[in-house]
Design a protein around this motif. Sequence first.
Motif, PDB file in Angstrom:
ATOM      1  N   UNK A  14       2.851 -29.434  18.485  1.00 34.56           N
ATOM      2  CA  UNK A  14       3.411 -30.738  18.109  1.00 34.56           C
ATOM      3  C   UNK A  14       4.874 -30.811  18.521  1.00 34.56           C
ATOM      4  N   UNK A  15       5.616 -29.727  18.257  1.00 30.23           N
ATOM      5  CA  UNK A  15       7.030 -29.717  18.617  1.00 30.23           C
ATOM      6  C   UNK A  15       7.208 -29.844  20.126  1.00 30.23           C
ATOM      7  N   UNK A  16       6.372 -29.150  20.889  1.00 31.97           N
ATOM      8  CA  UNK A  16       6.456 -29.230  22.351  1.00 31.97           C
ATOM      9  C   UNK A  16       6.132 -30.641  22.835  1.00 31.97           C
ATOM     10  N   UNK A  18       6.218 -33.408  21.218  1.00 31.48           N
ATOM     11  CA  UNK A  18       7.237 -34.355  20.741  1.00 31.48           C
ATOM     12  C   UNK A  18       8.470 -34.294  21.635  1.00 31.48           C
ATOM     13  N   UNK A  19       8.894 -33.084  21.985  1.00 33.06           N
ATOM     14  CA  UNK A  19      10.060 -32.943  22.859  1.00 33.06           C
ATOM     15  C   UNK A  19       9.795 -33.587  24.218  1.00 33.06           C
ATOM     16  N   UNK A  20       8.595 -33.395  24.740  1.00 36.01           N
ATOM     17  CA  UNK A  20       8.263 -33.987  26.033  1.00 36.01           C
ATOM     18  C   UNK A  20       8.166 -35.507  25.934  1.00 36.01           C
ATOM     19  N   UNK A  21       7.602 -36.014  24.839  1.00 39.57           N
ATOM     20  CA  UNK A  21       7.534 -37.462  24.655  1.00 39.57           C
ATOM     21  C   UNK A  21       8.929 -38.064  24.588  1.00 39.57           C
ATOM     22  N   UNK A  22       9.859 -37.349  23.961  1.00 39.84           N
ATOM     23  CA  UNK A  22      11.240 -37.828  23.886  1.00 39.84           C
ATOM     24  C   UNK A  22      11.873 -37.880  25.279  1.00 39.84           C
ATOM     25  N   UNK A  23      11.625 -36.854  26.076  1.00 39.63           N
ATOM     26  CA  UNK A  23      12.140 -36.850  27.449  1.00 39.63           C
ATOM     27  C   UNK A  23      11.592 -38.045  28.214  1.00 39.63           C
ATOM     28  N   UNK A  24      10.300 -38.310  28.075  1.00 42.22           N
ATOM     29  CA  UNK A  24       9.697 -39.420  28.812  1.00 42.22           C
ATOM     30  C   UNK A  24      10.224 -40.771  28.331  1.00 42.22           C
ATOM     31  N   UNK A  25      10.464 -40.917  27.036  1.00 42.56           N
ATOM     32  CA  UNK A  25      11.029 -42.166  26.537  1.00 42.56           C
ATOM     33  C   UNK A  25      12.423 -42.387  27.121  1.00 42.56           C
ATOM     34  N   UNK A  26      13.231 -41.329  27.149  1.00 40.56           N
ATOM     35  CA  UNK A  26      14.549 -41.435  27.769  1.00 40.56           C
ATOM     36  C   UNK A  26      14.434 -41.755  29.253  1.00 40.56           C
ATOM     37  N   UNK A  27      13.412 -41.188  29.908  1.00 37.57           N
ATOM     38  CA  UNK A  27      13.243 -41.432  31.337  1.00 37.57           C
ATOM     39  C   UNK A  27      12.918 -42.896  31.620  1.00 37.57           C
ATOM     40  N   UNK A  28      12.164 -43.541  30.721  1.00 36.58           N
ATOM     41  CA  UNK A  28      11.929 -44.982  30.864  1.00 36.58           C
ATOM     42  C   UNK A  28      13.268 -45.719  30.855  1.00 36.58           C
ATOM     43  N   UNK A  29      14.089 -45.418  29.844  1.00 37.92           N
ATOM     44  CA  UNK A  29      15.390 -46.084  29.721  1.00 37.92           C
ATOM     45  C   UNK A  29      16.274 -45.814  30.936  1.00 37.92           C
ATOM     46  N   UNK A  71      -3.588 -36.883  18.218  1.00 34.91           N
ATOM     47  CA  UNK A  71      -4.720 -35.971  18.078  1.00 34.91           C
ATOM     48  C   UNK A  71      -4.393 -34.802  17.153  1.00 34.91           C
ATOM     49  N   UNK A  72      -3.098 -34.485  17.025  1.00 32.63           N
ATOM     50  CA  UNK A  72      -2.652 -33.422  16.116  1.00 32.63           C
ATOM     51  C   UNK A  72      -2.189 -33.986  14.773  1.00 32.63           C
ATOM     52  N   UNK A  73      -2.404 -35.281  14.543  1.00 32.39           N
ATOM     53  CA  UNK A  73      -1.999 -35.889  13.287  1.00 32.39           C
ATOM     54  C   UNK A  73      -0.516 -36.164  13.200  1.00 32.39           C
ATOM     55  N   UNK A  74       0.151 -36.319  14.347  1.00 28.17           N
ATOM     56  CA  UNK A  74       1.591 -36.530  14.378  1.00 28.17           C
ATOM     57  C   UNK A  74       1.896 -37.787  15.194  1.00 28.17           C
ATOM     58  N   UNK A  75       3.179 -38.185  15.161  1.00 32.28           N
ATOM     59  CA  UNK A  75       3.624 -39.360  15.911  1.00 32.28           C
ATOM     60  C   UNK A  75       5.000 -39.087  16.492  1.00 32.28           C
ATOM     61  N   UNK A  76       5.312 -39.786  17.577  1.00 36.36           N
ATOM     62  CA  UNK A  76       6.668 -39.699  18.099  1.00 36.36           C
ATOM     63  C   UNK A  76       7.628 -40.281  17.061  1.00 36.36           C
ATOM     64  N   UNK A  77       8.723 -39.572  16.829  1.00 37.29           N
ATOM     65  CA  UNK A  77       9.676 -39.948  15.790  1.00 37.29           C
ATOM     66  C   UNK A  77       9.590 -39.087  14.563  1.00 37.29           C
ATOM     67  N   UNK A  78       8.543 -38.251  14.487  1.00 36.34           N
ATOM     68  CA  UNK A  78       8.391 -37.377  13.315  1.00 36.34           C
ATOM     69  C   UNK A  78       9.440 -36.261  13.292  1.00 36.34           C
TER      70      UNK A  78
END
Length: 204
Positions: A14-16, A18-29, A71-78
């Motif tokens: 989940x931590x991995x 989440x970190x990758x999702x954060x990178x991709x969100x920044x990449x959109x911006x 799928x792991x019961x988590x969300x971006x922003x957690x």
Amino acid sequence: MPKRRGGGSPAGRIALLHALAHIELNAIDLAWDIIARFAAADLPREFYDDWVGVAAEEAEHHALLAERLRAFGASYGDLPAHDGLWQAAEATSHDLLARLAVVPLVLEARGLDVTPTMIARLDRLGDTESAAVLRRIYDDEIGHVATGMRWFAFLCARGALPPAETYHALVRRHFKGVLKPPFNDEGRAAAGFSAVFYAPLAAD
């Protein structure tokens, strides 16, 4: 930022992710920022078309990673996330060549170095769904680095600047840190990004 847990446990994955999702969100911006911030830079329409395409692919990456988090019961922003990518945008907000040197040709190129190892680790853990997402991201990121390289070379040619030497000077001036080997020379070469650009900076 707390140290991320290892990727073996569900919490570590989940931590991995989440970190990758954060990178991709920044990449959109970052993709939209380069379009808006440098709209008056007298560039061909193809420049802006290319970065719209990058933004769209980064959005797809973020959505795929968000789906894996669910799928792991988590969300971006957690979990908490750093602002290092946006700091790079701020540091290069005045100079398009510097932006291209640091964002696609340092930060995204670093993704080409580390993603194959993450894919292999996820495969070993039996998480083939997450590994497949990272394979998709890796393939697209080669194209994003290629886009950065193409327009960096274009601007250097327009300004009669030596590309490799200009890259070295801009990275030394605007990137905090050093380029860390080992490099994925094969992936970087597929993006048209020669070692003459990055190898001398690793020696620093």
